[in-house]
Enzyme design. Structure first.
Site, PDB file in Angstrom:
ATOM      1  N   ASN A  79      47.807 -11.461 -22.405  1.00 41.58           N
ATOM      2  CA  ASN A  79      47.531 -12.686 -21.637  1.00 41.58           C
ATOM      3  C   ASN A  79      48.623 -13.735 -21.765  1.00 41.58           C
ATOM      4  O   ASN A  79      49.044 -14.333 -20.770  1.00 41.58           O
ATOM      5  CB  ASN A  79      46.212 -13.300 -22.128  1.00 41.58           C
ATOM      6  N   THR A 116      39.216  -3.802 -18.634  1.00 39.47           N
ATOM      7  CA  THR A 116      38.899  -4.788 -19.669  1.00 39.47           C
ATOM      8  C   THR A 116      37.686  -5.652 -19.304  1.00 39.47           C
ATOM      9  O   THR A 116      37.380  -5.824 -18.111  1.00 39.47           O
ATOM     10  CB  THR A 116      40.140  -5.690 -19.876  1.00 39.47           C
ATOM     11  N   ASP A 117      37.076  -6.250 -20.312  1.00 39.39           N
ATOM     12  CA  ASP A 117      35.971  -7.185 -20.080  1.00 39.39           C
ATOM     13  C   ASP A 117      36.454  -8.467 -19.406  1.00 39.39           C
ATOM     14  O   ASP A 117      35.661  -9.209 -18.829  1.00 39.39           O
ATOM     15  CB  ASP A 117      35.249  -7.524 -21.395  1.00 39.39           C
ATOM     16  N   GLU A 118      37.764  -8.723 -19.481  1.00 35.74           N
ATOM     17  CA  GLU A 118      38.282 -10.004 -18.970  1.00 35.74           C
ATOM     18  C   GLU A 118      38.176 -10.138 -17.462  1.00 35.74           C
ATOM     19  O   GLU A 118      38.330 -11.233 -16.930  1.00 35.74           O
ATOM     20  CB  GLU A 118      39.745 -10.181 -19.372  1.00 35.74           C
ATOM     21  N   TYR A 143      47.018 -11.902 -16.114  1.00 37.19           N
ATOM     22  CA  TYR A 143      46.711 -10.567 -16.647  1.00 37.19           C
ATOM     23  C   TYR A 143      45.352 -10.084 -16.150  1.00 37.19           C
ATOM     24  O   TYR A 143      45.234  -8.997 -15.573  1.00 37.19           O
ATOM     25  CB  TYR A 143      46.732 -10.575 -18.188  1.00 37.19           C
ATOM     26  N   LYS A 147      44.271  -6.933 -13.615  1.00 36.34           N
ATOM     27  CA  LYS A 147      43.376  -5.829 -13.987  1.00 36.34           C
ATOM     28  C   LYS A 147      42.185  -5.777 -13.017  1.00 36.34           C
ATOM     29  O   LYS A 147      41.751  -4.702 -12.611  1.00 36.34           O
ATOM     30  CB  LYS A 147      42.876  -6.001 -15.425  1.00 36.34           C
ATOM     31  N   ASN A 173      40.031  -4.773 -28.556  1.00 40.84           N
ATOM     32  CA  ASN A 173      40.231  -3.703 -29.541  1.00 40.84           C
ATOM     33  C   ASN A 173      41.030  -4.194 -30.739  1.00 40.84           C
ATOM     34  O   ASN A 173      41.852  -5.100 -30.616  1.00 40.84           O
ATOM     35  CB  ASN A 173      41.046  -2.566 -28.915  1.00 40.84           C
ATOM     36  N   LYS A 182      49.450  -9.460 -30.741  1.00 35.88           N
ATOM     37  CA  LYS A 182      48.012  -9.673 -30.552  1.00 35.88           C
ATOM     38  C   LYS A 182      47.402 -10.349 -31.783  1.00 35.88           C
ATOM     39  O   LYS A 182      47.943 -10.276 -32.890  1.00 35.88           O
ATOM     40  CB  LYS A 182      47.309  -8.339 -30.252  1.00 35.88           C
ATOM     41  N   ARG A 207      35.311 -13.439 -29.314  1.00 37.70           N
ATOM     42  CA  ARG A 207      35.699 -12.138 -28.769  1.00 37.70           C
ATOM     43  C   ARG A 207      34.756 -11.080 -29.330  1.00 37.70           C
ATOM     44  O   ARG A 207      34.256 -11.213 -30.448  1.00 37.70           O
ATOM     45  CB  ARG A 207      37.164 -11.801 -29.143  1.00 37.70           C
ATOM     46  N   ASN A 243      37.147 -17.025 -33.309  1.00 36.82           N
ATOM     47  CA  ASN A 243      38.496 -16.751 -33.836  1.00 36.82           C
ATOM     48  C   ASN A 243      38.706 -17.396 -35.206  1.00 36.82           C
ATOM     49  O   ASN A 243      39.394 -16.849 -36.060  1.00 36.82           O
ATOM     50  CB  ASN A 243      39.561 -17.273 -32.864  1.00 36.82           C
TER      51      ASN A 243
END
Ligand code: NAD
Ligand code: TDX
Length: 327
Positions: A79, A116-118, A143, A147, A173, A182, A207, A243
């Protein structure tokens, strides 16, 4: 089987898993070896390796012609990079998927698309809601928009041309071979290299972490028994963890409790992701093996500790790029 992006994080873990679980399957990998791809990720694999770009129509056609199934991982995947230069995201994620779909159509080859879930956008922090397969698409970043676009192309090729496809949308992941740009590997390698871990904003974002092996086991189930034309959400049903809690856990596990730094937030930062993977569980009987994030992180920290040669050369450049962005 043709695996696109098989020298990247999830793709390489997938190739290792396929060779273990399905030893009779002949695997060919096509990978452009961008900054995120690394041949060393496939050390010990029998797979044939082709260095090439999925937007190369002639090359893709020649590989698809000889394959029974395409498992499509190749993508620009970060991202933050998409916020600074969206261009390769459009080319690889959208045009690359288009090229694969056209080759699959020409040669009548089944394609599984890894997404992806995004694509669903984000959810409110603290809300009980989760993304299901029928949640409307609302991507936030270049991004995730690229997708989302690729998912739409895949479904259109199924509906309009009868192409045999499946799609999976997975949550964040973690695990071995993940690029150190990441979140989790960045913090682990920050600590291992004497740097301070970096948290965006105040770290309230949530997340839905899943170990890469669980993601790939789900993809194997879909390949073996999934229904053509269907989409499957993949997620490990973690309890919400933000996070800040993840970085604090990493600091604790690496013996520097509480020692992290707040840095500039990500523009347009998605607040919360949560996946409802009940369809995958009910239809295909899949269950995650890593149900405890703490235990999964202990294994992952050990992997980065034992494989410093794998990440050390890239570290300086990744951190100087982040520093220039105030992150
Ligand atoms: P990654 O960035 O680690 O690896 C991507 C791989 O694709 C690299 O090996 C790269 O060299 C290759 N590649 C890039 N452009 C290419 C091109 N034009 N032609 C051929 N190869 C090319 O990514 P990842 O984290 O392993 O993600 C793999 C897939 O899974 C992506 O499609 C991503 O959207 C999806 N996904 C990732 C996550 C996650 O948490 N990482 C979660 C859900 C879905
Ligand atoms: O240093 C950091 N500090 C930080 O707080 C980094 C790199 C990230 N973050 C935050 C941003 C996110 O809220 O951590 C979270 C996770 O960030 P990333 O690892 O960049 O992942 P994310 O943006 O959530 O996207 C990931 O999951 C979905 C993958 O990179 C995508 O490819 C996948 O589709």
């Amino acid at each position: 089987m043709l695996v696109t992006g098989g020298a990247g994080f999830i793709g390489a873990n997938f190739v290792h898993l396929v060779e273990k679980q399905w030893p009779d399957c002949e695997v060919t990998v096509i990978d452009k070896l961008t900054y995120a791809g690394n041949r060393a990720n496939l050390a010990g694999c029998r797979a044939k390796f082709v260095e090439g770009d999925i937007t190369d129509t002639a090359l893709v056609d020649s590989l698809v012609k000889d394959t029974d199934v395409i498992v499509h991982f190749a993508a620009e995947s970060h991202n933050d990079n998409s916020l600074h230069d969206p261009s390769p995201f459009i080319t690889t994620n959208i045009m690359g998927t288009f090229v694969l779909l056209e080759a699959a159509r020409k040669h009548s080859v089944y394609l599984h698309h890894v997404s992806t879930d995004e694509v669903f956008g984000d959810l409110e922090i603290g809300a009980p809601t989760k993304f299901t397969e029928s949640t409307a698409y609302a991507p936030s970043s270049p991004y995730s928009a690229s997708k989302a676009s690729s998912d739409h192309l895949v479904r259109a090729w199924a509906r309009s041309f009868g192409l045999q496809v499946t799609v999976s949308n997975c949550s964040n992941n973690y695990g071995p071979y993940q690029h150190i740009e990441k979140f989790i590997p960045r913090q682990i390698t920050n600590i291992l290299s004497g740097r301070t871990p970096k948290l965006y904003g105040t770290g309230e974002q949530v997340r839905d972490w899943i170990h890469v092996e669980d993601h790939n086991l789900a993809v194997l189930e879909i390949l073996a028994r999934g229904r053509f034309g269907e989409t499957y959400n993949i997620g490990a049903d973690q309890k919400d963890i933000n996070n800040r809690e993840v970085i604090e856990l990493i600091c604790e596990l690496m013996d520097i409790p509480g020692q992290y730094e707040l840095v500039a937030d990500r523009p347009g930062h998605d607040q919360r992701y949560a996946m409802d993977a009940s369809k995958l569980r009910k239809e295909l009987g899949w269950r995650p093996r890593y149900t405890d994030l703490r235990a999964g992180l202990i294994d992952t920290i050990a992997w980065y500790r034992e494989n410093t040669a794998w990440w050390q050369d890239a570290k300086e450049k990744v951190e100087s790029t982040y520093a220039a962005q105030g992150q």
